[in-house]
Design a protein around this motif. Sequence first.
Motif, PDB file in Angstrom:
ATOM      1  N   SER A 160     -21.527  80.618  25.132  1.00 34.35           N
ATOM      2  CA  SER A 160     -21.757  80.147  23.783  1.00 34.35           C
ATOM      3  C   SER A 160     -22.974  79.236  23.770  1.00 34.35           C
ATOM      4  O   SER A 160     -23.092  78.319  24.587  1.00 34.35           O
ATOM      5  CB  SER A 160     -20.530  79.385  23.274  1.00 34.35           C
ATOM      6  OG  SER A 160     -20.788  78.838  22.000  1.00 34.35           O
ATOM      7  N   CYS A 161     -23.873  79.489  22.825  1.00 33.88           N
ATOM      8  CA  CYS A 161     -25.058  78.656  22.644  1.00 33.88           C
ATOM      9  C   CYS A 161     -24.817  77.697  21.491  1.00 33.88           C
ATOM     10  O   CYS A 161     -24.137  78.037  20.530  1.00 33.88           O
ATOM     11  CB  CYS A 161     -26.275  79.520  22.332  1.00 33.88           C
ATOM     12  SG  CYS A 161     -26.704  80.626  23.659  1.00 33.88           S
ATOM     13  N   LYS A 172     -28.532  69.944  21.008  1.00 26.97           N
ATOM     14  CA  LYS A 172     -29.687  69.902  21.914  1.00 26.97           C
ATOM     15  C   LYS A 172     -29.892  71.205  22.687  1.00 26.97           C
ATOM     16  O   LYS A 172     -30.245  71.193  23.855  1.00 26.97           O
ATOM     17  CB  LYS A 172     -29.551  68.736  22.882  1.00 26.97           C
ATOM     18  CG  LYS A 172     -29.468  67.399  22.197  1.00 26.97           C
ATOM     19  CD  LYS A 172     -29.294  66.283  23.205  1.00 26.97           C
ATOM     20  CE  LYS A 172     -29.110  64.965  22.480  1.00 26.97           C
ATOM     21  NZ  LYS A 172     -28.800  63.874  23.392  1.00 26.97           N
ATOM     22  N   ASN A 173     -29.614  72.339  22.049  1.00 24.45           N
ATOM     23  CA  ASN A 173     -29.829  73.672  22.639  1.00 24.45           C
ATOM     24  C   ASN A 173     -29.053  73.902  23.928  1.00 24.45           C
ATOM     25  O   ASN A 173     -29.532  74.561  24.840  1.00 24.45           O
ATOM     26  CB  ASN A 173     -31.318  73.938  22.869  1.00 24.45           C
ATOM     27  CG  ASN A 173     -32.064  74.077  21.576  1.00 24.45           C
ATOM     28  OD1 ASN A 173     -31.519  74.543  20.586  1.00 24.45           O
ATOM     29  ND2 ASN A 173     -33.309  73.654  21.565  1.00 24.45           N
ATOM     30  N   LYS A 174     -27.859  73.379  24.001  1.00 25.23           N
ATOM     31  CA  LYS A 174     -27.046  73.538  25.201  1.00 25.23           C
ATOM     32  C   LYS A 174     -26.345  74.890  25.199  1.00 25.23           C
ATOM     33  O   LYS A 174     -26.200  75.533  24.163  1.00 25.23           O
ATOM     34  CB  LYS A 174     -26.004  72.426  25.293  1.00 25.23           C
ATOM     35  CG  LYS A 174     -26.603  71.073  25.611  1.00 25.23           C
ATOM     36  CD  LYS A 174     -25.526  70.047  25.813  1.00 25.23           C
ATOM     37  CE  LYS A 174     -26.128  68.699  26.141  1.00 25.23           C
ATOM     38  NZ  LYS A 174     -25.091  67.682  26.312  1.00 25.23           N
ATOM     39  N   PHE A 190     -31.299  80.383  34.998  1.00 25.54           N
ATOM     40  CA  PHE A 190     -31.706  80.669  33.618  1.00 25.54           C
ATOM     41  C   PHE A 190     -31.288  79.594  32.617  1.00 25.54           C
ATOM     42  O   PHE A 190     -31.810  79.551  31.512  1.00 25.54           O
ATOM     43  CB  PHE A 190     -31.110  82.008  33.161  1.00 25.54           C
ATOM     44  CG  PHE A 190     -31.508  83.171  34.010  1.00 25.54           C
ATOM     45  CD1 PHE A 190     -32.816  83.611  34.044  1.00 25.54           C
ATOM     46  CD2 PHE A 190     -30.578  83.822  34.793  1.00 25.54           C
ATOM     47  CE1 PHE A 190     -33.199  84.689  34.838  1.00 25.54           C
ATOM     48  CE2 PHE A 190     -30.933  84.896  35.585  1.00 25.54           C
ATOM     49  CZ  PHE A 190     -32.246  85.325  35.609  1.00 25.54           C
ATOM     50  N   ILE A 191     -30.327  78.758  32.954  1.00 27.86           N
ATOM     51  CA  ILE A 191     -29.748  77.863  31.938  1.00 27.86           C
ATOM     52  C   ILE A 191     -30.096  76.397  32.142  1.00 27.86           C
ATOM     53  O   ILE A 191     -29.635  75.552  31.379  1.00 27.86           O
ATOM     54  CB  ILE A 191     -28.220  78.017  31.858  1.00 27.86           C
ATOM     55  CG1 ILE A 191     -27.548  77.606  33.161  1.00 27.86           C
ATOM     56  CG2 ILE A 191     -27.839  79.424  31.447  1.00 27.86           C
ATOM     57  CD1 ILE A 191     -26.040  77.494  33.044  1.00 27.86           C
ATOM     58  N   MET A 223     -30.842  77.176  26.297  1.00 27.95           N
ATOM     59  CA  MET A 223     -30.235  78.417  25.812  1.00 27.95           C
ATOM     60  C   MET A 223     -31.288  79.465  25.453  1.00 27.95           C
ATOM     61  O   MET A 223     -30.952  80.549  25.002  1.00 27.95           O
ATOM     62  CB  MET A 223     -29.359  78.133  24.585  1.00 27.95           C
ATOM     63  CG  MET A 223     -30.119  77.595  23.395  1.00 27.95           C
ATOM     64  SD  MET A 223     -29.062  77.417  21.979  1.00 27.95           S
ATOM     65  CE  MET A 223     -30.013  78.317  20.776  1.00 27.95           C
ATOM     66  N   SER A 224     -32.551  79.174  25.697  1.00 23.82           N
ATOM     67  CA  SER A 224     -33.619  80.076  25.269  1.00 23.82           C
ATOM     68  C   SER A 224     -33.638  81.394  26.053  1.00 23.82           C
ATOM     69  O   SER A 224     -34.167  82.386  25.575  1.00 23.82           O
ATOM     70  CB  SER A 224     -34.977  79.382  25.408  1.00 23.82           C
ATOM     71  OG  SER A 224     -35.230  79.082  26.768  1.00 23.82           O
TER      72      SER A 224
END
Length: 145
Positions: A71-72, A77-79, A106-107, A129-130
């Motif tokens: 889950s994004c 804060k884009n976690k 990646f995370i 999360m990008s």
Amino acid sequence: LKDRDRVYQKQLSVQRKEKVLRVIKGLQVESSQQCVALRIDVGLDKKAMKEGIKQFFKHNPHKNMAIMLMSCSPNDKNKIIILAEKHPKGSCAMHCGQWLLALLPFIDGPKEWKGDKNEKKAEVQGLDMSKISQVLESANQFNTK
């Protein structure tokens, strides 16, 4: 104001849980699959995700399978949060921690998985999360190994 905020948070939690359960109940899996990786955006609501995993194992006849939910949360804060679990009574040979280990680059999360004693469950939280498409692709490629 505090009471209204509590009521709102409770309603939001219920909505998130319902969203996860809708996706899980609509999921079609093949018996040849060893694992399933899904993205269901419910913020950082780990409780809703755990309920989804519980329902997946309850309604899925294949006991030799593992599931990963991610889950994004752009509002936090884009976690990103990722939970992986295999059936508690199943015969799946996959180690959930090793599955998560493949996704850590990646995370922007911890540099290494700390190696919990329980190989049936693993969870990690990251700050980026990008690269979610790469995370999903890598998780599904791990399925074929």
